[in-house]
Design an enzyme around this catalytic site. Structure first.
Site, mmCIF file in Angstrom:
data_model
loop_
_atom_site.group_PDB
_atom_site.id
_atom_site.type_symbol
_atom_site.label_atom_id
_atom_site.label_comp_id
_atom_site.label_asym_id
_atom_site.label_seq_id
_atom_site.Cartn_x
_atom_site.Cartn_y
_atom_site.Cartn_z
ATOM 1 N N ASP A 172 2.035 -7.837 9.400
ATOM 2 C CA ASP A 172 1.550 -9.219 9.261
ATOM 3 C C ASP A 172 2.265 -9.967 8.142
ATOM 4 O O ASP A 172 1.972 -11.149 7.924
ATOM 5 C CB ASP A 172 0.042 -9.245 8.961
ATOM 6 C CG ASP A 172 -0.266 -8.744 7.558
ATOM 7 O OD1 ASP A 172 0.301 -7.710 7.169
ATOM 8 O OD2 ASP A 172 -1.040 -9.404 6.843
ATOM 9 N N ASP A 190 -3.275 -3.516 5.936
ATOM 10 C CA ASP A 190 -3.916 -4.781 5.569
ATOM 11 C C ASP A 190 -3.362 -5.927 6.420
ATOM 12 O O ASP A 190 -2.167 -6.200 6.382
ATOM 13 C CB ASP A 190 -3.643 -5.113 4.088
ATOM 14 C CG ASP A 190 -4.320 -4.140 3.132
ATOM 15 O OD1 ASP A 190 -5.383 -3.625 3.487
ATOM 16 O OD2 ASP A 190 -3.799 -3.922 2.032
ATOM 17 N N ASP A 250 1.211 -1.237 9.934
ATOM 18 C CA ASP A 250 0.810 -1.699 8.612
ATOM 19 C C ASP A 250 -0.728 -1.668 8.612
ATOM 20 O O ASP A 250 -1.336 -1.611 9.691
ATOM 21 C CB ASP A 250 1.336 -3.133 8.432
ATOM 22 C CG ASP A 250 0.801 -3.790 7.191
ATOM 23 O OD1 ASP A 250 0.915 -3.191 6.121
ATOM 24 O OD2 ASP A 250 0.258 -4.906 7.298
ATOM 25 N N ASN A 307 -4.862 1.878 -1.768
ATOM 26 C CA ASN A 307 -6.226 2.095 -1.281
ATOM 27 C C ASN A 307 -6.251 2.422 0.209
ATOM 28 O O ASN A 307 -7.328 2.433 0.818
ATOM 29 C CB ASN A 307 -7.064 0.830 -1.526
ATOM 30 C CG ASN A 307 -7.194 0.500 -3.005
ATOM 31 O OD1 ASN A 307 -7.663 1.322 -3.775
ATOM 32 N ND2 ASN A 307 -6.750 -0.680 -3.413
HETATM 33 P P1 B16 Z 1 -3.391 -2.247 -3.242
HETATM 34 P P2 B16 Z 1 -0.232 -3.539 3.549
HETATM 35 C C1 B16 Z 1 -0.569 -4.408 1.047
HETATM 36 O O1 B16 Z 1 -1.014 -3.660 2.136
HETATM 37 C C2 B16 Z 1 -1.209 -5.783 1.031
HETATM 38 O O2 B16 Z 1 -0.726 -6.560 2.102
HETATM 39 C C3 B16 Z 1 -0.878 -6.495 -0.261
HETATM 40 O O3 B16 Z 1 -1.520 -7.748 -0.296
HETATM 41 C C4 B16 Z 1 -1.339 -5.619 -1.432
HETATM 42 O O4 B16 Z 1 -0.990 -6.222 -2.670
HETATM 43 C C5 B16 Z 1 -0.660 -4.255 -1.326
HETATM 44 O O5 B16 Z 1 -0.998 -3.657 -0.088
HETATM 45 C C6 B16 Z 1 -1.116 -3.327 -2.431
HETATM 46 O O6 B16 Z 1 -2.469 -3.036 -2.212
HETATM 47 O O7 B16 Z 1 -3.676 -3.157 -4.373
HETATM 48 O O8 B16 Z 1 -4.596 -1.904 -2.398
HETATM 49 O O9 B16 Z 1 -2.621 -1.017 -3.654
HETATM 50 O O10 B16 Z 1 -0.305 -4.892 4.153
HETATM 51 O O11 B16 Z 1 1.160 -3.058 3.234
HETATM 52 O O12 B16 Z 1 -1.067 -2.522 4.300
HETATM 53 MG MG MG Z 2 -0.135 -6.196 5.775
#
Ligand code: B16
Ligand code: MG
Length: 217
Positions: free
Chosen positions: A170, A11, A9, A118
């Site tokens: 996480d 974030d 993962d 992102n």
């Molecule tokens: P974005 P992961 C997730 O990333 C985040 O944990 C979550 O908080 C967020 O809303 C989601 O990505 C979408 O992110 O707004 O940047 O498209 O933990 O799956 O890497």
């Molecule tokens: Mg995450």
């Protein structure tokens, strides 16, 4: 025998962008007069941008037009990207590089499995793109975690059986996604929160190479 595949993962696992998401959502919730706490934020980790806003609005019992919904999503993302802009290799979480370098040296297939749209921008900023044979992110899935689509897609692209995949996550949603996909789930964070994971470590720093070796075929 096929090699074990490792799915990461982004974030909250490779980088601490979870705190930036929290600040941006909290700011937005405040402008809508909705109470938003760290406990509630746990339920947003790993969840898509659209579903995150739907949850926040539901917590505040708010109904808004489709246009305002879109505007709020853009506002939140612009705020979030202001933090991302300043990211460098220094933002890679402690303990991550030794594990990535070990797996690279052993030629273990690695994928990124993130809900974020992102993800590619962040990977470029922290210069980790080349570690991953496969990148599956919020732009390439139709169903967000806890749906297992992101990890199943990563396994398929790595040409790996689900049962041979190890997922580092996480979020509660991500651990559930990995478990549903019949993969080994390694939680990074609180054992109390991530109690459905097969193994939990407070951070990557506590993951030692012998443990990684124990997961490998
Ligand atoms: P974005 P992961 C997730 O990333 C985040 O944990 C979550 O908080 C967020 O809303 C989601 O990505 C979408 O992110 O707004 O940047 O498209 O933990 O799956 O890497
Ligand atoms: Mg995450």
């Amino acid at each position: 025998m096929k090699k074990t595949c490792f799915i990461f993962d982004l974030d909250g696992v490779l980088v601490d962008t979870a705190k930036f998401h929290f600040i941006a959502w909290q700011n937005l919730a405040m402008t809508l007069d909705i109470d938003f706490t760290e406990t509630k934020n746990e339920q947003l980790k790993g969840v898509s941008r659209i579903q995150s806003l739907e949850k926040i609005l539901a917590w505040g019992n708010k109904c808004i037009s489709a246009d305002t919904f879109k505007q709020l999503l853009t506002k939140k993302n612009e705020h979030y990207l202001r933090y991302v802009k300043g990211m460098t290799t220094k933002d890679i979480l402690p303990g991550v590089m030794p594990v990535l370098n070990f797996l690279k040296e052993k030629e273990c297939p690695m994928a990124l499995g993130s809900s974020s749209k992102n993800a590619q921008t962040i990977l470029n900023k922290i210069e980790l793109t080349n570690y991953f044979k496969v990148i599956v992110d919020g732009n390439s899935v139709t169903k967000a975690k806890p749906n297992p689509e992101v990890f199943i897609k990563a396994a398929q692209l790595l040409n790996c059986l689900n049962s041979q995949c190890v997922v580092f996550e996480d979020s509660i949603a991500g651990i559930q996604a990995a478990n549903t996909a019949n993969m080994q789930s390694i939680g990074i964070g609180s054992a109390e929160i991530l109690n459905e994971a097969h193994f939990v470590f407070p951070s990557f720093e506590e993951i030692k190479i012998p443990f990684i070796q124990s997961l490998m075929n």
